[in-house]
Design a protein around this motif. Sequence first.
Motif, PDB file in Angstrom:
ATOM      1  N   LEU A   1       0.833  -1.209   0.000  1.00 22.14           N
ATOM      2  CA  LEU A   1       0.000   0.000   0.000  1.00 22.14           C
ATOM      3  C   LEU A   1       0.863   1.253   0.000  1.00 22.14           C
ATOM      4  O   LEU A   1       0.554   2.244  -0.645  1.00 22.14           O
ATOM      5  CB  LEU A   1      -0.905  -0.013   1.240  1.00 22.14           C
ATOM      6  CG  LEU A   1      -1.935   1.107   1.350  1.00 22.14           C
ATOM      7  CD1 LEU A   1      -2.981   0.953   0.273  1.00 22.14           C
ATOM      8  CD2 LEU A   1      -2.588   1.108   2.720  1.00 22.14           C
ATOM      9  N   GLU A   2       1.972   1.190   0.752  1.00 20.06           N
ATOM     10  CA  GLU A   2       2.830   2.365   0.894  1.00 20.06           C
ATOM     11  C   GLU A   2       3.942   2.367  -0.147  1.00 20.06           C
ATOM     12  O   GLU A   2       4.802   3.246  -0.140  1.00 20.06           O
ATOM     13  CB  GLU A   2       3.403   2.389   2.317  1.00 20.06           C
ATOM     14  CG  GLU A   2       2.321   2.688   3.341  1.00 20.06           C
ATOM     15  CD  GLU A   2       2.678   2.273   4.744  1.00 20.06           C
ATOM     16  OE1 GLU A   2       3.801   1.773   4.943  1.00 20.06           O
ATOM     17  OE2 GLU A   2       1.841   2.447   5.645  1.00 20.06           O
TER      18      GLU A   2
ATOM     19  N   SER B   1       5.531   3.260  -3.314  1.00 21.61           N
ATOM     20  CA  SER B   1       5.240   4.378  -4.193  1.00 21.61           C
ATOM     21  C   SER B   1       5.909   4.183  -5.549  1.00 21.61           C
ATOM     22  O   SER B   1       7.079   4.457  -5.708  1.00 21.61           O
ATOM     23  CB  SER B   1       5.718   5.657  -3.514  1.00 21.61           C
ATOM     24  OG  SER B   1       5.732   6.701  -4.430  1.00 21.61           O
TER      25      SER B   1
ATOM     26  N   THR C   1      -6.060  -0.960 -10.627  1.00 19.21           N
ATOM     27  CA  THR C   1      -6.380  -0.193  -9.418  1.00 19.21           C
ATOM     28  C   THR C   1      -7.851   0.213  -9.390  1.00 19.21           C
ATOM     29  O   THR C   1      -8.531   0.045  -8.380  1.00 19.21           O
ATOM     30  CB  THR C   1      -5.481   1.046  -9.318  1.00 19.21           C
ATOM     31  OG1 THR C   1      -4.130   0.601  -9.197  1.00 19.21           O
ATOM     32  CG2 THR C   1      -5.826   1.886  -8.094  1.00 19.21           C
TER      33      THR C   1
ATOM     34  N   GLY D   1      -1.969  -4.828  -1.674  1.00 15.21           N
ATOM     35  CA  GLY D   1      -1.695  -3.479  -1.183  1.00 15.21           C
ATOM     36  C   GLY D   1      -1.267  -2.550  -2.309  1.00 15.21           C
ATOM     37  O   GLY D   1      -1.734  -1.415  -2.414  1.00 15.21           O
ATOM     38  N   ALA D   2      -0.376  -3.067  -3.180  1.00 21.76           N
ATOM     39  CA  ALA D   2       0.142  -2.235  -4.273  1.00 21.76           C
ATOM     40  C   ALA D   2      -0.979  -1.816  -5.220  1.00 21.76           C
ATOM     41  O   ALA D   2      -0.951  -0.718  -5.774  1.00 21.76           O
ATOM     42  CB  ALA D   2       1.235  -2.985  -5.026  1.00 21.76           C
TER      43      ALA D   2
ATOM     44  N   SER E   1      -2.437   1.207  -3.714  1.00 24.67           N
ATOM     45  CA  SER E   1      -1.563   2.348  -3.434  1.00 24.67           C
ATOM     46  C   SER E   1      -1.810   3.425  -4.479  1.00 24.67           C
ATOM     47  O   SER E   1      -2.061   3.135  -5.643  1.00 24.67           O
ATOM     48  CB  SER E   1      -0.095   1.931  -3.424  1.00 24.67           C
ATOM     49  OG  SER E   1       0.426   1.913  -4.721  1.00 24.67           O
TER      50      SER E   1
ATOM     51  N   VAL F   1      -6.269   5.310   0.288  1.00 22.94           N
ATOM     52  CA  VAL F   1      -5.093   5.113   1.139  1.00 22.94           C
ATOM     53  C   VAL F   1      -5.291   5.688   2.541  1.00 22.94           C
ATOM     54  O   VAL F   1      -5.033   5.023   3.540  1.00 22.94           O
ATOM     55  CB  VAL F   1      -3.829   5.714   0.486  1.00 22.94           C
ATOM     56  CG1 VAL F   1      -2.656   5.661   1.444  1.00 22.94           C
ATOM     57  CG2 VAL F   1      -3.486   4.951  -0.784  1.00 22.94           C
TER      58      VAL F   1
ATOM     59  N   GLU G   1      -5.173   3.553   5.910  1.00 22.72           N
ATOM     60  CA  GLU G   1      -4.182   3.834   6.953  1.00 22.72           C
ATOM     61  C   GLU G   1      -4.883   4.048   8.299  1.00 22.72           C
ATOM     62  O   GLU G   1      -4.380   3.653   9.345  1.00 22.72           O
ATOM     63  CB  GLU G   1      -3.376   5.088   6.595  1.00 22.72           C
ATOM     64  CG  GLU G   1      -2.424   4.897   5.432  1.00 22.72           C
ATOM     65  CD  GLU G   1      -1.092   4.269   5.852  1.00 22.72           C
ATOM     66  OE1 GLU G   1      -0.905   4.026   7.048  1.00 22.72           O
ATOM     67  OE2 GLU G   1      -0.262   4.013   4.963  1.00 22.72           O
TER      68      GLU G   1
ATOM     69  N   GLU H   1       5.777  11.714  -1.325  1.00 18.49           N
ATOM     70  CA  GLU H   1       5.051  10.777  -0.485  1.00 18.49           C
ATOM     71  C   GLU H   1       6.000  10.264   0.582  1.00 18.49           C
ATOM     72  O   GLU H   1       7.163   9.969   0.305  1.00 18.49           O
ATOM     73  CB  GLU H   1       4.581   9.617  -1.366  1.00 18.49           C
ATOM     74  CG  GLU H   1       3.319   8.961  -0.882  1.00 18.49           C
ATOM     75  CD  GLU H   1       2.864   7.861  -1.831  1.00 18.49           C
ATOM     76  OE1 GLU H   1       3.068   8.012  -3.057  1.00 18.49           O
ATOM     77  OE2 GLU H   1       2.335   6.869  -1.330  1.00 18.49           O
TER      78      GLU H   1
ATOM     79  N   PRO I   1       6.137   7.092   2.833  1.00 24.19           N
ATOM     80  CA  PRO I   1       5.428   5.833   3.070  1.00 24.19           C
ATOM     81  C   PRO I   1       5.118   5.622   4.551  1.00 24.19           C
ATOM     82  O   PRO I   1       5.986   5.785   5.397  1.00 24.19           O
ATOM     83  CB  PRO I   1       6.416   4.774   2.569  1.00 24.19           C
ATOM     84  CG  PRO I   1       7.284   5.488   1.599  1.00 24.19           C
ATOM     85  CD  PRO I   1       7.387   6.903   2.109  1.00 24.19           C
TER      86      PRO I   1
ATOM     87  N   HIS J   1      -1.443  10.786   7.613  1.00 27.48           N
ATOM     88  CA  HIS J   1      -2.689  10.167   7.159  1.00 27.48           C
ATOM     89  C   HIS J   1      -3.831  10.439   8.126  1.00 27.48           C
ATOM     90  O   HIS J   1      -4.980  10.539   7.732  1.00 27.48           O
ATOM     91  CB  HIS J   1      -2.514   8.652   7.000  1.00 27.48           C
ATOM     92  CG  HIS J   1      -1.700   8.283   5.797  1.00 27.48           C
ATOM     93  ND1 HIS J   1      -2.100   8.592   4.518  1.00 27.48           N
ATOM     94  CD2 HIS J   1      -0.510   7.657   5.668  1.00 27.48           C
ATOM     95  CE1 HIS J   1      -1.197   8.163   3.658  1.00 27.48           C
ATOM     96  NE2 HIS J   1      -0.219   7.589   4.332  1.00 27.48           N
TER      97      HIS J   1
END
Lengths: 397, 160
Positions: free
Chosen positions: A80-81, A83, A209, A254-255, A258, A263, A267, B7, B9, B31
């Motif tokens: 998810l995170e 980038s 996505t 998760g990706a 992202s 998101v 989170e 960003e 993470p 967030h």
Amino acid sequence: MASPALLDLGVAFVAVAVAAALAVRVGLSVIPAYILAGVVVGPNPPRTVLGVDVALVESGALVAGLAELGVVLLLFFLGLEFSVDKLLRDRRRVVAAGLVDLAVNFTLGLLVALAFGLSLLAALFVAGIVYISSSAVVTKSLLERGWIANPEADPILGTLVFEDLAIAVYLAVLSAVLGGGGGGVAAVTGVARAFAFLGALALVAWAGTGLVVALLDHPTDEVFLLQVLGAVTLVAGAALLAGASEAVAAFFVGAALSGSDLVDRLETLVSPLRDVFAAVFFFAIGLGTDLALVADVAPLLVAAVAVTTLGKFASGITSGRVYGLSATRSVRTALALVPRGEFSLVVAALAATAGGEVAGTVPAFAVGYVLAMTVLGALLLEAADPLTRALAPRLGM
Amino acid sequence: MDVYEAEVPGVGYKYELAVEGSARVVVIVHHDGKRDLYLRPEPDADSEKLLSLTGEEARTLGAVLEGAYFQPVELEDTRVPLGGAVMEWLEVGADSPLSGRTLADAAIRQETGVTVIAVQRGSTTDPSPDPDTVLEPGDTLVVTGTRDQLRDFRARMAPE
């Protein structure tokens, strides 16, 4: 008589709660605290503390299942995170810093393990364990020290992004190697099936996505949370069935999400769940740890800690230079990346399924290594200012 | 003015903008809505954390900075996207030559090129004022024009 499962869980949660409170009190990472809590209340020595029987929890199926969920959620958040944007926009520097980090630390880990007579497979596990920094610990220390707002945050976060991708590939390959251990045609088709499964997931993550968001989005938080949890867990479980890495499958789920509008909500809603199950995962690692085995690998541990700390120093300082930073900021880059944690333990959990020498040595090594590196990393960061003052002038930059 | 965005993470987003030459303001938006505000006085200096704000505090502070509560007249640097033109808010003084005259009579556009697009009186705003509107002391004129036209207009509005 076996204790009721609920009691096991109760003891487990109380143990990690106490451990977390103590860790926060002394300003250390919670990860080693969770492991130690598992060691103390687990079936291995110490079985008594001050004459009180503390061997309270067996590693039952319930704890093991929750721990697996912890791994899946850790990797889900890693995805998810992750980038892609950061990687692509700044790819020259991210790839340069990331490759230096990989080449130096993975290779050093491999060489040290081989020098101590480990098999190639075990050495590959050790290399992965010493290579990957702890995103959780590193990010937290960036925030605490205010470095997040400084230019050194760029190489540090860039290196973490590269490591995230590297560890996904690494886990996928190693689990395929383990799955195809028998050799022959069956092994080849097994590996092919695993990679086909992960490849399809990667494709969805890359191009789908919008579809995934449409599938999982829901205005009610409760429904949304359950749908996400259901999707991640189901896909991870299906990966195991296909002989692929459940962790990498979760990474791709998760990706896929992202960079989407979901998101912030994920989170907020899912990260508390991740924290709970990840704590159970670290605790379960502690349950399965026999300190006698850790002591057996002590020489390897000492060598690996020394060599890989210096390795992260060398690669971190080089990364700082790649980003055109001053000597002081380059030393900070190196210091920040020393702590290893959750992902080293995810690698160890995979090793534990391998059987034989690998299952005996590698997890014990990983536990000792993570305990040492989280503490050493915290001490180095504590002494960051005098260390940078002492080291920076010697770099001749 | 460039705003550098990145960003972070597991944390959220980082924004950086240059102020006062080489100084940088760095904002970390978490967030969970928390905002950290840092200032890096020089490129080689360390960022100092100035504030940690909740989402609501940050929005209120942002609105104050943006001018939602009080809009000062920044003579040379009013940023309104009107091409070459800018917008200004000007008050009619008690001794202004405009005071007591109608808009038509004042012939503002003919003489200066500046257009009066609204007249604010007390808490009410007249968004397209009639030419017969009589200007009173204390009225605020919302005007638009080029910088030169506005400079000319300001000179005429002030008492001789």
